[in-house]
Design a protein around this motif. Structure first.
Motif, PDB file in Angstrom:
ATOM      1  N   UNK A  34       7.271   7.703  -3.946  1.00  8.30           N
ATOM      2  CA  UNK A  34       8.315   7.006  -4.692  1.00  8.30           C
ATOM      3  C   UNK A  34       8.333   5.532  -4.318  1.00  8.30           C
ATOM      4  N   UNK A  35       8.299   4.683  -5.326  1.00  6.59           N
ATOM      5  CA  UNK A  35       8.422   3.239  -5.135  1.00  6.59           C
ATOM      6  C   UNK A  35       9.791   2.811  -5.625  1.00  6.59           C
ATOM      7  N   UNK A  36      10.505   2.053  -4.818  1.00  6.73           N
ATOM      8  CA  UNK A  36      11.819   1.555  -5.192  1.00  6.73           C
ATOM      9  C   UNK A  36      11.734   0.043  -5.321  1.00  6.73           C
ATOM     10  N   UNK A  87       7.141   6.960  -9.428  1.00  9.39           N
ATOM     11  CA  UNK A  87       6.120   7.487  -8.528  1.00  9.39           C
ATOM     12  C   UNK A  87       4.840   6.686  -8.663  1.00  9.39           C
ATOM     13  N   UNK A  88       4.205   6.407  -7.535  1.00  5.45           N
ATOM     14  CA  UNK A  88       2.924   5.711  -7.545  1.00  5.45           C
ATOM     15  C   UNK A  88       1.890   6.571  -8.261  1.00  5.45           C
ATOM     16  N   UNK A  96      -8.995   0.377  -7.737  1.00  2.00           N
ATOM     17  CA  UNK A  96      -8.327   0.578  -6.446  1.00  2.00           C
ATOM     18  C   UNK A  96      -6.903   0.012  -6.390  1.00  2.00           C
ATOM     19  N   UNK A  97      -6.559  -0.872  -7.304  1.00  2.00           N
ATOM     20  CA  UNK A  97      -5.241  -1.506  -7.284  1.00  2.00           C
ATOM     21  C   UNK A  97      -4.553  -1.389  -8.640  1.00  2.00           C
ATOM     22  N   UNK A 102       0.832  -1.202   0.000  1.00  2.00           N
ATOM     23  CA  UNK A 102       0.000   0.000   0.000  1.00  2.00           C
ATOM     24  C   UNK A 102       0.862   1.245   0.000  1.00  2.00           C
ATOM     25  N   UNK A 103       0.565   2.150  -0.926  1.00  2.00           N
ATOM     26  CA  UNK A 103       1.327   3.395  -1.036  1.00  2.00           C
ATOM     27  C   UNK A 103       0.373   4.559  -1.282  1.00  2.00           C
TER      28      UNK A 103
END
Length: 116
Positions: free
Chosen positions: A9-11, A73-74, A82-83, A3-4
Motif C-alpha cells: 500500500x502506498x499512501x 497498491x503498488x 523497473x520503475x 522503493x516498494x
C-alpha cells in the motif's frame, strides 16, 4: 526514488499552502507510466476526471480541506519496466462552491457547449 514491494500500500498526500482558509483540494486525475516524460503512450490510470479506475485506489479523510490524501497498491507494468512514475492533476476550489469541479466528483464524459 521510493522503493516498494509489489502490492504494498502506498499512501500519498498533497497539501495546498495558502493563507486562504477557504480553499479545498480535489484529486482529479492520477496516471502512472514507466516513462517519466511520456504519460500518454504506455499508461495506467488510477483515477481519471474524479472516476476511480484502479480497484485498490482509495481516498482518505483529512483534518483540513487543503489536504488531499489517497492510497493504492503498488503495481508493475511488466518485468521490462523497473520503475513506475506517477503524475497527478489536482484542482483547487473555493470551500462550499458546489458548482466547482471539486464538488462534481466523477465526471464520466465532457460536457459540450450547446452551440457545438
Amino acid at each position: 526514488p521510493y522503493y516498494v514491494d509489489l502490492n504494498q500500500n502506498l499512501f500519498l498526500q498533497a497539501s495546498l499552502h495558502s493563507s486562504d482558509q477557504n480553499l479545498i483540494v480535489f484529486v482529479d486525475t492520477c496516471v502512472a507510466s514507466p516513462d517519466p516524460s511520456d504519460f500518454r503512450t504506455t499508461t495506467y490510470e488510477l483515477i481519471r476526471r474524479g472516476c476511480v479506475k484502479d480497484p485498490t485506489y482509495s481516498s482518505h479523510s483529512s483534518p483540513r480541506s487543503s489536504v488531499a490524501r489517497f492510497s493504492f497498491n503498488a503495481f508493475s507494468f511488466a518485468k521490462q519496466y523497473p520503475s513506475v512514475y506517477l503524475q497527478c492533476e489536482l484542482v483547487v476550489c473555493r470551500y462550499r462552491d458546489y458548482s466547482s469541479r471539486c464538488y462534481q466528483g466523477c465526471v464520466s464524459r465532457l460536457k459540450r457547449n450547446s452551440g457545438s
